[in-house]
Write a protein that holds these residues in place. Sequence first.
Motif, mmCIF file in Angstrom:
data_model
loop_
_atom_site.group_PDB
_atom_site.id
_atom_site.type_symbol
_atom_site.label_atom_id
_atom_site.label_comp_id
_atom_site.label_asym_id
_atom_site.label_seq_id
_atom_site.Cartn_x
_atom_site.Cartn_y
_atom_site.Cartn_z
ATOM 1 N N ALA A 1 -4.001 11.561 -3.766
ATOM 2 C CA ALA A 1 -3.405 10.243 -3.924
ATOM 3 C C ALA A 1 -4.063 9.054 -3.259
ATOM 4 C CB ALA A 1 -1.900 10.244 -3.480
ATOM 5 N N LEU A 2 -4.489 9.558 -2.015
ATOM 6 C CA LEU A 2 -5.305 8.374 -1.153
ATOM 7 C C LEU A 2 -6.527 8.003 -2.066
ATOM 8 C CD1 LEU A 2 -4.573 9.735 2.358
ATOM 9 C CD2 LEU A 2 -3.866 7.612 1.343
ATOM 10 N N TYR B 1 0.731 9.478 -5.629
ATOM 11 C CA TYR B 1 1.403 10.809 -5.116
ATOM 12 C C TYR B 1 2.182 11.604 -6.209
ATOM 13 C CZ TYR B 1 3.103 14.718 -2.088
ATOM 14 O OH TYR B 1 3.132 15.901 -1.837
ATOM 15 N N TYR C 1 0.419 4.233 -2.804
ATOM 16 C CA TYR C 1 0.434 5.590 -2.557
ATOM 17 C C TYR C 1 1.615 6.595 -3.055
ATOM 18 C CZ TYR C 1 0.641 9.871 0.059
ATOM 19 O OH TYR C 1 0.614 11.286 0.597
ATOM 20 N N ARG C 2 2.911 6.178 -3.041
ATOM 21 C CA ARG C 2 3.912 6.823 -3.507
ATOM 22 C C ARG C 2 3.672 7.105 -4.906
ATOM 23 N NH1 ARG C 2 8.394 4.111 -1.867
ATOM 24 N NH2 ARG C 2 8.630 3.177 -3.949
ATOM 25 N N VAL D 1 -5.578 5.833 -4.798
ATOM 26 C CA VAL D 1 -5.274 4.300 -4.383
ATOM 27 C C VAL D 1 -6.741 3.588 -4.114
ATOM 28 C CG1 VAL D 1 -4.127 3.138 -2.572
ATOM 29 C CG2 VAL D 1 -3.113 5.031 -3.829
ATOM 30 N N ARG E 1 0.893 -1.085 0.017
ATOM 31 C CA ARG E 1 0.095 -0.230 -0.069
ATOM 32 C C ARG E 1 0.741 1.390 0.018
ATOM 33 N NH1 ARG E 1 -0.130 -2.179 4.894
ATOM 34 N NH2 ARG E 1 0.227 -1.172 6.998
ATOM 35 N N ASN E 2 1.856 1.118 0.879
ATOM 36 C CA ASN E 2 2.756 2.486 0.710
ATOM 37 C C ASN E 2 3.507 2.730 -0.544
ATOM 38 O OD1 ASN E 2 2.461 2.994 3.353
ATOM 39 N ND2 ASN E 2 4.127 1.666 4.059
ATOM 40 N N GLU F 1 -1.733 14.690 -1.135
ATOM 41 C CA GLU F 1 -1.849 13.481 -0.244
ATOM 42 C C GLU F 1 -3.385 13.105 -0.348
ATOM 43 O OE1 GLU F 1 -1.741 12.683 4.412
ATOM 44 O OE2 GLU F 1 -0.689 14.051 3.920
#
Length: 160
Positions: free
Chosen positions: A35-36, A26, A22-23, A39, A18-19, A32
């Motif tokens: 981006a969320l 983004y 997100y990156r 995702v 998940r990280n 932020e």
Amino acid sequence: MLKNFKRKKVEKYIIDNRNLFYRIAYTYTKNEANALDVVQESIYKALSSVESLREYKYVKSWFYRILIRTSIDYIRKNTKYSKMMDISEVNDTGKYDQYTDIDLEEALNTLSADYKTIIILRFFEDLKIEEIAEILNENTNTIKTRLYTALRKLKIKIER
């Protein structure tokens, strides 16, 4: 039963990465919250169409494809808002955050989505050209050509 098993494996893959997702989102949205949103929408699309994944070994390229397309779609739908500054970009002193390589970021933003995607996947996500070709459903030689074209364009933009 088999569909449930595949869905559980996809869910685990998404949670474990998940990280990373997100990156990537983004780098497209520069925000932020956006981006969320990207995702979340990508996860929804993936879980809704999990039966389209033929074999689990392709889950990485399958999900990247969904994430990148969702990111690009989001940008296209929200271009008039993307130019607006996000309040989270202002620090306590009222100044903009200083990016370590603002020239590179600005140059990347001038590239078309095709070129930008290849640069992000190759250099920021450290994927091999073959993996990028699989994600984008393109020939490896096409990816190489676009990569070198994008790098040439970036060089010209940064040297100015």
